[in-house]
Scaffold this motif. Structure first.
Motif, short mmCIF file in Angstrom:
data_model
loop_
_atom_site.label_atom_id
_atom_site.label_comp_id
_atom_site.label_asym_id
_atom_site.label_seq_id
_atom_site.Cartn_x
_atom_site.Cartn_y
_atom_site.Cartn_z
N LYS A 1 70.41 63.32 -32.18
CA LYS A 1 71.72 63.88 -32.48
C LYS A 1 72.46 63.07 -33.54
O LYS A 1 73.54 63.48 -33.99
CB LYS A 1 72.57 63.97 -31.21
N ASN A 2 71.92 61.94 -33.95
CA ASN A 2 72.49 61.17 -35.05
C ASN A 2 71.80 61.46 -36.37
O ASN A 2 71.99 60.75 -37.35
CB ASN A 2 72.43 59.67 -34.75
N ILE A 3 70.99 62.52 -36.39
CA ILE A 3 70.28 62.95 -37.59
C ILE A 3 70.73 64.37 -37.92
O ILE A 3 70.65 65.27 -37.07
CB ILE A 3 68.75 62.90 -37.40
N VAL A 4 71.22 64.56 -39.13
CA VAL A 4 71.74 65.86 -39.56
C VAL A 4 70.83 66.41 -40.66
O VAL A 4 70.61 65.75 -41.68
CB VAL A 4 73.19 65.75 -40.08
N TYR A 5 70.32 67.62 -40.43
CA TYR A 5 69.41 68.27 -41.38
C TYR A 5 70.11 69.42 -42.07
O TYR A 5 70.67 70.31 -41.41
CB TYR A 5 68.17 68.78 -40.64
N ASN A 6 70.10 69.41 -43.40
CA ASN A 6 70.68 70.49 -44.19
C ASN A 6 69.54 71.32 -44.76
O ASN A 6 68.85 70.89 -45.69
CB ASN A 6 71.56 69.92 -45.32
N ASP A 7 69.32 72.48 -44.15
CA ASP A 7 68.20 73.34 -44.54
C ASP A 7 68.36 73.86 -45.97
O ASP A 7 67.39 73.95 -46.73
CB ASP A 7 68.11 74.51 -43.55
N LYS A 8 69.59 74.18 -46.35
CA LYS A 8 69.86 74.73 -47.68
C LYS A 8 69.51 73.74 -48.78
O LYS A 8 68.86 74.08 -49.77
CB LYS A 8 71.34 75.13 -47.78
N ASN A 9 69.95 72.49 -48.60
CA ASN A 9 69.72 71.46 -49.62
C ASN A 9 68.46 70.63 -49.37
O ASN A 9 68.11 69.78 -50.19
CB ASN A 9 70.93 70.52 -49.71
N GLN A 10 67.83 70.86 -48.23
CA GLN A 10 66.64 70.08 -47.85
C GLN A 10 66.95 68.57 -47.88
O GLN A 10 66.25 67.78 -48.52
CB GLN A 10 65.46 70.41 -48.75
N THR A 11 68.02 68.21 -47.19
CA THR A 11 68.43 66.81 -47.13
C THR A 11 68.64 66.38 -45.68
O THR A 11 68.87 67.19 -44.79
CB THR A 11 69.74 66.56 -47.89
N ILE A 12 68.56 65.08 -45.48
CA ILE A 12 68.81 64.45 -44.19
C ILE A 12 69.97 63.47 -44.35
O ILE A 12 70.04 62.73 -45.33
CB ILE A 12 67.55 63.68 -43.70
N SER A 13 70.88 63.49 -43.38
CA SER A 13 71.92 62.48 -43.29
C SER A 13 71.86 61.85 -41.90
O SER A 13 71.45 62.51 -40.94
CB SER A 13 73.31 63.09 -43.50
N PHE A 14 72.23 60.60 -41.81
CA PHE A 14 72.40 59.94 -40.52
C PHE A 14 73.89 59.81 -40.25
O PHE A 14 74.71 59.72 -41.18
CB PHE A 14 71.75 58.56 -40.50
N ILE A 15 74.26 59.77 -38.99
CA ILE A 15 75.65 59.55 -38.60
C ILE A 15 75.70 58.48 -37.51
O ILE A 15 74.67 58.09 -36.98
CB ILE A 15 76.33 60.86 -38.10
N ASP A 16 76.91 58.02 -37.22
CA ASP A 16 77.15 57.08 -36.12
C ASP A 16 76.54 55.71 -36.41
O ASP A 16 75.43 55.40 -35.98
CB ASP A 16 76.64 57.63 -34.80
N PHE A 17 77.30 54.89 -37.13
CA PHE A 17 76.79 53.60 -37.61
C PHE A 17 77.38 52.41 -36.87
O PHE A 17 77.45 51.31 -37.41
CB PHE A 17 77.08 53.47 -39.12
N GLU A 18 77.77 52.62 -35.61
CA GLU A 18 78.46 51.53 -34.91
C GLU A 18 77.53 50.39 -34.49
O GLU A 18 78.01 49.31 -34.15
CB GLU A 18 79.26 52.07 -33.73
N TYR A 19 76.24 50.62 -34.50
CA TYR A 19 75.31 49.54 -34.17
C TYR A 19 74.53 49.07 -35.41
O TYR A 19 73.54 48.34 -35.29
CB TYR A 19 74.33 49.99 -33.08
N THR A 20 74.98 49.48 -36.59
CA THR A 20 74.28 49.13 -37.83
C THR A 20 74.48 47.66 -38.16
O THR A 20 75.60 47.21 -38.42
CB THR A 20 74.78 50.02 -38.99
N HIS A 21 73.38 46.93 -38.14
CA HIS A 21 73.38 45.50 -38.45
C HIS A 21 71.98 45.11 -38.93
O HIS A 21 71.04 45.89 -38.83
CB HIS A 21 73.70 44.66 -37.20
N LEU A 22 71.87 43.89 -39.41
CA LEU A 22 70.56 43.36 -39.76
C LEU A 22 69.67 43.31 -38.51
O LEU A 22 70.12 42.87 -37.45
CB LEU A 22 70.70 41.94 -40.32
N ASN A 23 68.44 43.77 -38.65
CA ASN A 23 67.52 43.75 -37.52
C ASN A 23 66.10 43.89 -38.05
O ASN A 23 65.88 44.04 -39.25
CB ASN A 23 67.85 44.88 -36.53
N TYR A 24 65.15 43.86 -37.11
CA TYR A 24 63.75 44.07 -37.49
C TYR A 24 63.55 45.54 -37.88
O TYR A 24 63.92 46.44 -37.11
CB TYR A 24 62.83 43.71 -36.34
#
Length: 337
Positions: free
Chosen positions: A209-232
């Motif tokens: 549910k944090n992955i958004v697919y746009n069929d018209k433009n054939q693109t992917i977006s991610f959402i919800d970046f509250e845990y975004t940090h440096l990691n493996y």
């Protein structure tokens, strides 16, 4: 030219959102009113209250739509909100995502809407969508990083543990495991990890549910970046594979086969220009070991949520499912430990 995000000393209440939202967005959508827009509450969130506001005058064009994110109660105990905003700004600056954070208020943010539909567990296994996800995650992982930052995995696990009441949950065996993981296992999983290659800027919460697919433009977006940090990087990949389980009625028996993983990994490493990476069963087994750590992390998260969140969700049962998955993979993680 305006500089974003605009800082507003306003606290929104969900119960009175229809009255409070329009004065708040006047600086970015001056002609929007309750009569020409519609508010939609998105129900997938397990941490925050998420709403969309759409212009009724352009029903076929949602490019001006906004997302309103009201932070979950007490989430500041384990989420660095400024780091979340900084990550979103960085992604926009590097051209990885187009959505900008437009307004920062006391208990949330307002940002641009990502057009498309949130994915299902079936969508993420569809060949074209899977390819787009691999490319997008590789683009994130190629963003330059701060080499002084420590990997997020142990930091967030320790933070969750601090917030848990040891009298309510018997965490004795898990505490022992975490010490061994930190001291002996992680250093062996990726030996001498290099910033920018093994340690990268990670989304860390790539459920479907944090992955958004746009069929018209054939693109992917991610959402919800509250845990975004440096990691493996492999943690981020493992987290995505584990999340093939879906959100509603999650089924953690769903996990990509080695053949599926290898196709995905080939695209990912090509995009990262790491063509020398050997993609074989050993790499898939290593990702499975990180999958154990993923389940351990989100099991602890669920126990914290059970303690602090007012959202109507059975967090304790969800934690049990996650810990069951962890224990199934524990012997693999602890081999040669």
């Amino acid at each position: 030219m305006k500089s974003y995000p605009i800082i507003e000393n306003v606290t929104l209440s969900y119960s009175n959102i229809t009255n409070e939202i329009y004065p708040l967005i006047k600086s970015i959508r001056s002609d929007w009113t309750s009569s020409n827009t519609r508010l939609v509450t998105f129900t997938e969130g397990l941490t925050n209250i998420i709403l969309g506001i759409f212009d009724n005058r352009t029903p076929d064009d949602d490019s001006n739509a906004l997302i309103i994110k009201i932070y979950g109660i007490q989430t500041e105990l384990f989420i660095d909100r400024q780091a979340e905003i900084n990550a979103m700004i960085k992604f926009h600056e590097h051209g990885v995502f187009s959505q900008r954070v437009l307004i920062q208020f006391n208990n949330g943010i307002i940002y641009e809407f990502a057009s498309g539909k949130t994915c299902s567990r079936d969508d993420v296994r569809e060949e074209n969508i899977s390819k787009l996800i691999a490319i997008k995650l590789a683009e994130i992982h190629n963003i330059p990083v701060d080499e002084t930052e420590q990997p997020y995995i142990i930091l967030i696990i320790r933070q969750f543990l601090k917030l848990l009441d040891k009298n309510s949950f018997d965490l004795t065996s898990i505490l022992s495991d975490i010490d061994i993981i930190e001291e002996r296992i992680l250093p062996r999983l990726v030996q001498n990890p290099k910033h920018g290659k093994d340690l990268v800027l990670c989304h860390n919460d790539l459920l479907v549910k944090n992955i958004v697919y746009n069929d018209k433009n054939q693109t992917i977006s991610f959402i919800d970046f509250e845990y975004t940090h440096l990691n493996y990087a492999l943690f981020d990949i493992a987290n995505h594979f584990v999340e093939y389980a879906g959100v509603e009625n999650a089924d953690f028996s769903i996990y990509p086969s080695y053949d599926e993983q290898k196709k995905w990994l080939k695209i990912y490493f090509q995009t990262r220009q790491l063509d020398q990476q050997i993609i074989d069963d050993d790499l898939c087994r290593l990702i499975e070991k990180f999958s154990a750590l993923v389940n351990l992390t989100w099991g602890l998260w669920a126990l914290v949520q059970a303690k602090v969140s007012p959202i109507d969700f059975d967090y304790v049962n969800y934690a049990k499912m996650r810990f069951d998955c962890y224990h199934k993979l524990r012997s693999l993680l602890f081999e040669n430990a």
